[in-house]
Every structure is written in structure tokens, then in C-alpha cells.
Design an enzyme around this catalytic site. Sequence first.
Site, PDB file in Angstrom:
ATOM      1  CB  CYS A  48      -0.951  -0.005   1.197  1.00  0.00           C
ATOM      2  SG  CYS A  48      -0.115  -0.172   2.780  1.00  0.00           S
ATOM      3  N   GLY A 188     -15.084   1.317  14.465  1.00  0.00           N
ATOM      4  CA  GLY A 188     -14.342   1.851  13.314  1.00  0.00           C
ATOM      5  C   GLY A 188     -12.939   1.275  13.247  1.00  0.00           C
ATOM      6  N   GLY A 191     -11.035   1.451  16.655  1.00  0.00           N
ATOM      7  CA  GLY A 191     -11.614   0.508  17.611  1.00  0.00           C
ATOM      8  C   GLY A 191     -11.289  -0.923  17.236  1.00  0.00           C
TER       9      GLY A 191
END
Length: 432
Positions: A48, A188, A191
Site C-alpha cells: 500500500c 471503526g 476501535g
Amino acid sequence: MNFVGITINHKTAPIETLESLHLNRDEIIEFISRLKENFKEGVIISTCNRTEIYSLLPNYNLDSNKIIASLLEFKKVENLKNEHFRKFFSCGAVKHLFSVAAGIDSLVIGDSQILGQVKEAYEISEDINFSGSVIKRVFEAALKVGKRAIKETAIGEGAVTVSYAAVQVVEKIYSNLDRKSALIIGAGETGELAAVHLRDKGVGKIDIANRTMERAEKLAEKVNGGVIPFPSLKEHLHNYDIIISATSAENLIIHYEDVTAAVKKRKGQPIVIMDIAIPRDIDPKVKEIDSVFYHDMESLKVIVDQNIQKRKNEIPKIESIIMEEMQNFFAWYNTLEIVPVIKSLRNFFDSIREDELEKIKHKVTPEDYYKIEDMTRRLIGRLLHNPTIKLRQLAEQGVNPDDIANHSFLIKELFALENRTNGTEENNKDEN
């Protein structure tokens, strides 16, 4: 050395561009099939944060820009500029690869994932026969650098994300996490990371609370946890030893009074509260309550910054490892040219010895012939010992490639070794 490395990474291009150029495993295999038209071997690393192509150019005149052109034709990414790419050659390419494998070129210094990604990239190349002896050796050396960096330095130690820092603080407070229960508020990305870290640390029980029940259930399944309804969140606070909150709420969702009530029900048992949301989810006044260990983004960020600095302090040690392994690699590489010369030189002397032995073979007894044969073998060995050692040392030092080339040329000229390898060895024989 005609080794080239081409990179587009987080230092040279925006994340959107890197995402557009990213190659999955199937795309790497397909792209390599195109590269094989002009290049014999190479490796493609695509994550990435970077896409990099390493290859051995078939000759020094081949323009490495053809590799970039092939990549852009394959992925068809628009608005790319030349300054988005960086090119490294020979020693520079090897050094860059070693730095990538060691994690000091990563967006997060000391990222340990990159070593596995480099290994996987090399294995793909090997599986489809796109790696020769030089590529094999340089990538084996790169993997060794990465392993040494992890083993011999602290480059990968200390949390460098807030979610992981929160979990590490929890670890310092509780010695036996397997007997503790945790509540993650917010499903999310942050979390989720916290929940996964807690699961990996062996926390006894994990529950998820989220405004969207579906997301809470999905995360709970991932960490083998349970779910509690978000509207009744406050009623359950006393059931947990650890509370980590990471929602995107604009206002506080847990107030001082909520925590006071929970602590009262816990009868003095400590509770760790990590508020890793911006803006805060939990009233910071709760840190004034006895038996409450409270941390928020501000205090955790201090820990993260300290750990990042500690990792940066390790970079000189990594650079020393890289330099050491580069010397080892080029010592091996430089022998590639000298070994055939040594072999030709020894063959040359052996052929003379065999010719002379043949001339006396029927003039002496078998016992004497055996003694003469053994004596001449030892004689040739002693004569060539020092030249062989000196040539190897010269190659392994790798200080001056011109010196290696000059010595090789001189030996070939003195004994006409080129002619021998070209099939005219008869010209070198003693005409007697």
C-alpha cells in the site's frame, strides 16, 4: 553491476497514486510475463506504500525507463510524473532494497510487515522462473538484513500507533490479561485495531458496543467477542476492567457520573479507561476518581512519539548492518568474474602437466610414473596457490572493480586464456 531498482513510494507520490499503481499477486505474475520479453530476471514488490521493480538489465545500454513505460502501459494510471519515480543502480539499488527490507524506508519506521512482503515478492519471482543466481543472492541478503535488524536492534520495539500504545499501557497495569474483560466502544478502524490487539494479547473477554449493531456484530465475530446494545452502554460499564473508546461522536458519551457509578458497583476494583477518540468520548475528569487509570490521545501520543524517536535512534545501527551485508554481497559478486579466470589458469597448467606426463608414460615404470604424477600435481598446486589466493582476496575486498578487471585481463593475456576458451588451446602447447 547492471542491477536496477525503480520505486514509487510514500516519499515520492500521493497515496491515491500509490493505490492506483498497486499490483496484486495475479497482476504481478501477469506483468512479469510482459517484462520477460526484455528482461531475464527481476522481482516486483507492491504494497500500500510502494511499488518497486528490481531487475538485472541484459546490457548496460538498455534504457531502464522501458520498465516504467511498461508499468504505466499495464496499469494505465494518468497524471503520473517522472519525479514520482526514483531509480537506483548497482550499489545504490542494493542499498535501497536492504533499507526497505530493514523497515527504515517505511512510512512507519521499523514496520515489520515489509520483510514478509519482500520475501513474498521474491518467492513469486522464483515460482515463475524470473530469478537467477544474482537476484537470488541479493534478495537472500536483503532478507538477512531484515532479520538482523529485528534481532540485533530495537527498530521494531515500542507501540507507534495510538491503539497499540493503549493496549501496551493496559498490559503494564494488569499482569494477567486472560482474567480481564474489555469493552470496545466504536467499531471503526481505530476501535477494530484496539480490539484485535487485545485479542492477540489474550484478554479473557471482549465486548463491542457501536451505534450500528451490524458493525458491532461483525467486529465481535472477528475477535471472538460479544456485543452489548449501545443505548444501554452505561448500564454495563461496571462489568469491565478495561474500556477503550474510539467513536466519532461529537460530544461526550460517558460522563463523570457514569464512571463514578460504575466504580461504586465494582467496589474498588481498578478500571482502565482509554479514550482514543477525537474529540473525546469520555469526560477527562474521571482521572480524578480513585482506582481509575485514565489515558487519552494526548498522553498516548506522547508515548507514541517517544517510541518513534527510539526507533529513529536505531537507524545508525541498521545502516551498519546494511553496510556489512553489502560488503559480503559484493565480495561474492566480484568473485563471479574472477572464478572463471582462476579455473582457466589451473586448467592451462594441468594441460601442460598432462602433456609432459604423456611423453614419459612409457619410458618409466608404473611405480615411478605414479610418483612423478603425484609430484607434478603437488608442484602445480604450490605454484598456483599464491596467485589463486591473491585473486580471490582482490575480488572479495571489492574495493576497486577496475583492479579486478585489470588483473583478470593481464592473466588472460599472459597465458592466452581467451584463446583456450575459444577452442584454440593447441596454440598454447609446448611445441617440443
